[in-house]
Design a protein around this motif. Structure first.
Motif, short mmCIF file in Angstrom:
data_model
loop_
_atom_site.label_atom_id
_atom_site.label_comp_id
_atom_site.label_asym_id
_atom_site.label_seq_id
_atom_site.Cartn_x
_atom_site.Cartn_y
_atom_site.Cartn_z
N LEU A 190 0.83 -1.20 0.00
CA LEU A 190 0.00 0.00 0.00
C LEU A 190 0.86 1.26 0.00
N THR A 191 0.56 2.16 -0.93
CA THR A 191 1.15 3.49 -0.95
C THR A 191 0.01 4.49 -1.05
N LEU A 192 -0.11 5.36 -0.05
CA LEU A 192 -1.22 6.30 0.01
C LEU A 192 -0.88 7.62 -0.66
N THR A 193 -1.84 8.14 -1.43
CA THR A 193 -1.73 9.52 -1.91
C THR A 193 -2.16 10.44 -0.77
N ALA A 194 -2.00 11.73 -0.96
CA ALA A 194 -2.40 12.68 0.08
C ALA A 194 -3.90 12.58 0.35
N GLN A 195 -4.70 12.45 -0.71
CA GLN A 195 -6.15 12.36 -0.54
C GLN A 195 -6.54 11.06 0.16
N GLN A 196 -5.90 9.95 -0.21
CA GLN A 196 -6.19 8.67 0.44
C GLN A 196 -5.78 8.70 1.92
N ALA A 197 -4.64 9.34 2.20
CA ALA A 197 -4.18 9.45 3.59
C ALA A 197 -5.18 10.23 4.43
N MET A 198 -5.76 11.28 3.85
CA MET A 198 -6.80 12.04 4.54
C MET A 198 -8.03 11.16 4.77
N GLN A 199 -8.36 10.36 3.77
CA GLN A 199 -9.56 9.52 3.82
C GLN A 199 -9.48 8.49 4.94
N VAL A 200 -8.30 7.91 5.16
CA VAL A 200 -8.17 6.85 6.16
C VAL A 200 -7.59 7.36 7.48
N GLY A 201 -7.42 8.65 7.62
CA GLY A 201 -6.94 9.22 8.87
C GLY A 201 -5.44 9.13 9.07
N TYR A 202 -4.70 8.99 7.98
CA TYR A 202 -3.23 8.95 8.07
C TYR A 202 -2.60 10.30 7.78
N ALA A 203 -3.42 11.29 7.51
CA ALA A 203 -2.96 12.68 7.35
C ALA A 203 -4.04 13.58 7.91
N GLU A 204 -3.62 14.60 8.62
CA GLU A 204 -4.57 15.54 9.23
C GLU A 204 -4.92 16.70 8.31
N ALA A 205 -4.05 16.97 7.33
CA ALA A 205 -4.30 18.10 6.43
C ALA A 205 -3.44 17.96 5.18
N ILE A 206 -3.81 18.74 4.15
CA ILE A 206 -3.01 18.85 2.92
C ILE A 206 -2.58 20.31 2.81
N ALA A 207 -1.28 20.53 2.64
CA ALA A 207 -0.76 21.90 2.56
C ALA A 207 0.25 22.00 1.42
N SER A 208 0.11 23.02 0.61
CA SER A 208 0.99 23.18 -0.55
C SER A 208 2.35 23.75 -0.19
N ASN A 209 2.43 24.46 0.92
CA ASN A 209 3.68 25.12 1.30
C ASN A 209 3.70 25.34 2.82
N ARG A 210 4.78 25.96 3.27
CA ARG A 210 4.92 26.22 4.71
C ARG A 210 3.84 27.16 5.22
#
Length: 337
Positions: A190-210
């Motif tokens: 399994l390799t998660l994209t940013a959207q998939q990580a958000m979907q399964v709770g493996y990422a709290e947010a998506i940010a393009s920059n600092r």
């Protein structure tokens, strides 16, 4: 006489300025703390995960704690690396009271995914990926069952540490786990994209920059400090790379053996000594080889020099090579501890 007075004057002035800087630095920190200004430390986690990176991160965490940082942000872009280094970095994160956030700029693969799972929060850039964390041996083959079992338990623990569903961490390390809800290809890690990580709770947010990252963390007005890998640490990272270590040891040992059977002291000896010096310097700087290793190396080198210029039927040469090999084993024993 006049020159001596000037020297005394400049020495005295230097001491006074040094003493003045100490309370000044303390006052700056006190003013920042009194004003409620928060301090963020950015630590790059890039390229291969190895023991040199571990030493750099230990120094960075120590600096962040000393300076009173409120948050540590790991800016990650790594294809993975050594299991032992990843485990020690994870322990460093777990033992730190400061909140640690992983910002996946591009890739958090293999050991990178494991390190990220140990942090309090994960934020990913659009297009970033995280996963594919199977453990392999030095030849690129799947590790033995005992090692696989250990690694799966480590991935599970890392996910559960911060309340994440462990099945996705296990799927990153075991291709037998099927996850139809993600449309993941069967039989692949399994390799998660940013959207998939958000979907399964493996990422709290998506940010393009600092800027977007700090906005999410509500730290827009924080003071930012970016850690830099020093030149010495760059060398240490290079020579502690899992691929570079056997190359340096091979060049070192072959060079010395060839030198024993060559008249005088020439290219093979220079290459051998240079390779071993790089090996020992990198591991000493990273903190994974002690002075006993360097002492054995120096003794071995001197014995080989004696063999070259004072023939002793090979005894001095063999003792010298034995001392150098002993230095290598001493280093490896230190790592196992």
């Amino acid at each position: 006489m006049a020159t001596r007075r000037w020297r005394l004057f400049f020495s005295f002035t230097f001491v006074i300025l040094a003493l003045l800087l100490i309370p000044l630095q303390t006052m700056v920190h006190s003013e920042r703390e009194a004003s409620g200004e928060e301090l963020i430390y950015y630590i790059p986690v890039e390229q291969t995960v190895e023991r040199g990176l571990e030493a750099f991160m230990a120094r960075s965490f120590a600096n962040a704690i000393e300076e009173g940082a409120s948050h540590i942000i790991l800016e990650m872009d790594t294809p993975g690396g050594a299991v032992d280094a990843a485990g020690n970095i994870a322990l460093l994160i777990q033992e730190t009271d400061i909140p640690v956030i992983t910002y996946v700029k591009n890739k958090a693969i293999s050991a990178g995914a494991y390190i990220a799972l140990n942090t309090d929060e994960i934020v990913m850039a659009p297009g970033a990926t995280m996963g594919s964390a199977a453990v392999i041996d030095g030849a690129g083959n799947a590790a033995e069952e005992k090692t696989q079992s250990y690694w799966l338990s480590e991935m599970r623990s890392a996910a559960e540490l911060n309340g994440r569903d462990p099945q996705y961490a296990l799927a990153m390390a075991d291709n037998r786990i099927d996850l139809p809800e993600l449309n993941a290809p069967e039989g692949e890690l399994l390799t998660l994209t940013a959207q998939q990580a958000m979907q399964v709770g493996y990422a709290e947010a998506i940010a393009s920059n600092r800027g977007e990252l700090l906005e999410y963390l509500e730290l827009e007005n924080a003071v930012e400090i970016e850690m830099q890998v020093s030149f010495s640490e760059q060398i240490a990272r290079f020579v502690t790379h899992p691929v570079v270590i056997p190359i340096l040891l091979s060049i070192g040992s072959l060079g010395l053996v060839l030198e024993l059977y060559s008249p005088g002291f020439g290219v093979p000896g220079i290459m051998g000594i240079s390779a071993l010096l790089l090996f020992f310097f990198g591991h000493m700087f990273a903190g994974f080889a002690g002075w006993e290793s360097m002492i054995l190396f120096v003794v071995g080198f001197l014995l080989i020099i004696v063999e070259i210029f004072v023939p002793g039927f090979g005894i001095f040469g063999l003792l010298g090579i034995g001392a150098i090999i002993g230095g290598c084993f001493s280093h490896l024993f230190r790592r196992l501890q």
